[in-house]
Design an enzyme around this catalytic site. Structure first.
Site, mmCIF file in Angstrom:
data_model
loop_
_atom_site.group_PDB
_atom_site.id
_atom_site.type_symbol
_atom_site.label_atom_id
_atom_site.label_comp_id
_atom_site.label_asym_id
_atom_site.label_seq_id
_atom_site.Cartn_x
_atom_site.Cartn_y
_atom_site.Cartn_z
ATOM 1 N N ASP A 101 0.875 -1.062 0.007
ATOM 2 C CA ASP A 101 -0.101 0.009 -0.065
ATOM 3 C C ASP A 101 0.775 1.237 0.259
ATOM 4 O O ASP A 101 1.926 1.315 0.702
ATOM 5 C CB ASP A 101 -0.799 0.251 1.386
ATOM 6 C CG ASP A 101 -2.355 -0.195 1.067
ATOM 7 O OD1 ASP A 101 -2.741 0.675 0.217
ATOM 8 O OD2 ASP A 101 -2.922 -1.080 1.569
ATOM 9 N N ASP A 200 -3.282 4.533 -2.101
ATOM 10 C CA ASP A 200 -4.418 4.973 -1.340
ATOM 11 C C ASP A 200 -4.773 6.110 -1.535
ATOM 12 O O ASP A 200 -4.188 7.027 -1.482
ATOM 13 C CB ASP A 200 -3.994 4.597 0.299
ATOM 14 C CG ASP A 200 -4.972 5.009 1.182
ATOM 15 O OD1 ASP A 200 -5.991 4.198 0.966
ATOM 16 O OD2 ASP A 200 -5.024 5.997 1.844
ATOM 17 N N GLU A 257 -6.702 3.704 -5.829
ATOM 18 C CA GLU A 257 -7.841 3.680 -5.330
ATOM 19 C C GLU A 257 -8.303 5.276 -5.429
ATOM 20 O O GLU A 257 -8.260 6.087 -5.083
ATOM 21 C CB GLU A 257 -7.770 3.676 -3.654
ATOM 22 C CG GLU A 257 -9.238 3.725 -3.107
ATOM 23 C CD GLU A 257 -9.029 4.021 -1.334
ATOM 24 O OE1 GLU A 257 -10.103 3.514 -0.728
ATOM 25 O OE2 GLU A 257 -7.938 4.523 -1.058
ATOM 26 N N HIS A 330 -10.653 -4.445 2.464
ATOM 27 C CA HIS A 330 -10.531 -3.957 4.132
ATOM 28 C C HIS A 330 -11.469 -2.922 4.360
ATOM 29 O O HIS A 330 -11.554 -2.617 5.524
ATOM 30 C CB HIS A 330 -9.051 -3.562 4.228
ATOM 31 C CG HIS A 330 -8.584 -2.392 3.500
ATOM 32 N ND1 HIS A 330 -8.473 -2.470 2.128
ATOM 33 C CD2 HIS A 330 -8.182 -1.267 3.883
ATOM 34 C CE1 HIS A 330 -8.084 -1.101 1.689
ATOM 35 N NE2 HIS A 330 -8.152 -0.388 2.830
ATOM 36 N N ASP A 331 -12.158 -2.211 3.659
ATOM 37 C CA ASP A 331 -13.160 -1.052 3.602
ATOM 38 C C ASP A 331 -14.431 -1.389 3.534
ATOM 39 O O ASP A 331 -15.229 -0.673 3.704
ATOM 40 C CB ASP A 331 -12.734 0.122 2.825
ATOM 41 C CG ASP A 331 -11.458 0.797 3.247
ATOM 42 O OD1 ASP A 331 -10.799 0.613 4.533
ATOM 43 O OD2 ASP A 331 -10.653 1.562 2.432
#
Length: 550
Positions: A101, A200, A257, A330-331
């Site tokens: 990430d 991210d 993202e 994960h979100d």
């Protein structure tokens, strides 16, 4: 290792690991790098070719590692840089690549740059972040995690901007010296041998420089910061420079993202000369809520709505570039809990949901535990949640007029803790994740849903093998996609075509049986989630059944 082609990442199957919850090797209740290394054979058997590891950098963990205090050190709870090097080396031997990430919209407030910015307002580091002088809060922007996006500086008439938590001050991308520091750090990681990055919150790096207030959109008198800070005019200059100074120098993969990007702009992001290899599209992923950040604003979606959004996403991306296909991360909540009626949340439906998305055009992502058919964790009070945005949504829900019970219900449906609860490896206490109480409570179904006892795992192995090494691999990887319209509202059907070969996918996303008229005589069935691959399928699809055939 052989030289990789320019678009090598089209052939990958990517498995996302939330390191804190994957496997605890040193019995402290927290997953770690050695825990991941121990499970490489499992990942290899599953068939995945790349793992994406959520942040492992040094961090005070206010946002579970997305608040980075040192980009070039490993947080002690995960291990050391030697542990990372060992993991990278062993993964490479198994032909498994690693991506990390990359969080460069903000740092932790404990990062050395921010500490120096606070210590001396005249230092160069003050301009590495976004400070505004004055006695009053600069504007009425609400952070992504609730409350004002501005935090007062102690003993100063000044505020700093944080679009996420107050412990996550935003970097000032207008500063060219800061940008160069970021690029050098990225290049050192790429030189180490990682395969690339998932990037991210990257659409937030450009802020409107007028920093103007807007009309409030909530009971708190604030307005979502995204209107002035997400995918704003001028961001292309930063993203092009980022690519040119880093990613282009290495044959790496980049997955943005990129929330807030309009479809007409997709070519800029993922086209031939786009900023990234691929981006995640949240248009269909956030179907259950009206806004990705306001969970109490629930939508009342139907299967036809999901079908329309999915088709629009795939067809748009086909014109522009390449898709990063996912149903969990994960979100997000667990797909079984979000997309499937409670009466049908079982292993068969987990296979059906897997087959629906896995054969779309693009690179498939599998989130840890998805291959087990895991469901959301029901938590009984707000104290049981760890996630910062869950806690914010609970209190904001009540502020917007909902009861405690309603607010807790919304949070249970949408909490990021749903997919962050520990991975169950067996049916023992703590699911074999650890010998001690894990950092976050596990889901209740692990005695029956774990890697030792899941028909869903073997189904995912089969899907991965079909995509990677079967007679229809070329079609599933390189084929075009077209959605079929002459099907029932609840049925999602598409055809993949390559060099004259056509492979069809049909999935019933409803709770009733649906009659189907097959487009051609069925030659061969590759996937039939509800009838053990029977070649005799009649003309009815059961609820959440998926079939892949040519």
């Amino acid at each position: 290792m052989q030289e990789l082609k320019k678009d090598w990442w089209k052939k990958e199957v990517i498995y996302q690991i939330y390191p804190k919850s994957f496997n605890d090797s040193n019995e402290d209740g927290i997953g770690d790098l050695e825990g991941i290394r121990q499970k490489l054979p499992y990942l290899s058997d599953l068939g995945v070719t790349m793992i994406w590891i959520c942040p492992i950098f040094k961090s005070p963990m206010h946002d579970n590692g997305y608040d980075i205090a040192d980009y070039e050190d490993i947080d002690p709870q995960f291990g050391t840089m030697d542990d990372f090097d060992l993991l990278l080396n062993e993964a490479t031997k198994l032909d498994i690549k690693i991506i990390l990430d990359l969080v460069v919209n903000h740092t932790s407030d404990e990062h050395e740059w921010f500490q120096k910015a606070l210590a001396d307002k005249n230092s160069k580091y003050r301009d590495y972040y976004i400070f505004k002088e004055g006695k009053e809060v600069p504007n009425n922007w609400r952070s992504q995690f609730g409350g004002s996006a501005w935090e007062k500086v102690d003993n100063e008439d000044a505020y700093y901007l944080h679009l996420f938590g107050k412990e996550q001050p935003d970097l000032n991308w207008e500063n060219p010296e800061l940008r160069q520091e970021i690029y050098q750090m990225i290049n050192r990681w790429l030189a180490k041998g990682i395969a690339g990055f998932r990037i991210d919150s990257i659409t937030f790096i450009k802020k409107d420089q007028d920093f103007a207030s807007l009309p409030a959109d909530g009971a708190d008198g604030l307005v979502s910061c995204k209107h002035k800070t997400r995918n704003r005019p001028g961001i292309g200059r930063f993203l092009n420079e980022l690519k040119k100074e880093t990613f282009e120098k290495y044959n790496c993969v980049t997955i943005g993202e990129a929330s807030g990007v309009n479809y007409e702009d997709y070519e800029e992001f993922i086209g031939e000369d786009g900023y990234f290899s691929m981006i995640f599209d949240f248009h269909y992923a956030d179907i259950d809520v009206e806004s990705g950040t306001d969970w109490f604003k629930r939508s009342h979606w139907q299967a036809k709505d999901f079908k329309e959004l999915l088709a629009q996403s795939q067809e748009t991306i086909q014109q522009a570039g390449w898709a990063a296909n996912f149903i969990e991360n994960h979100d997000q909540p667990r797909a079984l809990s979000k997309l499937v009626h409670p009466d049908f949340q079982n292993a068969r439906s987990a296979c059906g949901m897997g087959a629906l998305y896995f054969f779309l055009r693009g690179t498939p992502f599998v989130y840890q535990g998805q291959e087990l058919g895991m469901i959301n964790a029901e938590r009984r009070n707000i104290e049981e949640f760890d996630d910062i945005s869950s806690i914010d949504n609970y209190y904001r829900g009540m502020e917007e007029g909902y009861s405690k019970e309603e607010a807790l219900h919304f949070v249970n449906l949408r909490s990021r803790d749903n997919t962050r609860s520990p991975m169950p490896w067996n049916n023992e206490k703590y699911g074999g994740f650890s010998q001690v109480q894990p950092w976050l409570e596990m889901t209740e179904e692990y005695p029956t849903t774990n890697t030792q006892d899941s028909e869903v795992i073997s189904f995912y192995q089969k899907m991965i093998a079909l995509r990677q090494t079967s007679e229809i691999s070329q079609t599933l990887i390189h084929g075009t996609i077209e959605f079929l319209s002459n099907v029932a509202e609840n049925v999602i059907a598409y055809v993949r075509e390559y060099n004259g070969e056509r492979v069809y996918s049909f999935t019933n996303l409803g709770t009733d049986e649906e009659e189907v008229i097959w487009p051609k005589d069925i030659e061969q069935i590759f996937v039939n989630t509800h009838n053990n691959e029977s070649q005799d399928i009649g003309n009815v699809l059961s609820p959440y059944q998926s079939i892949l055939f040519k």
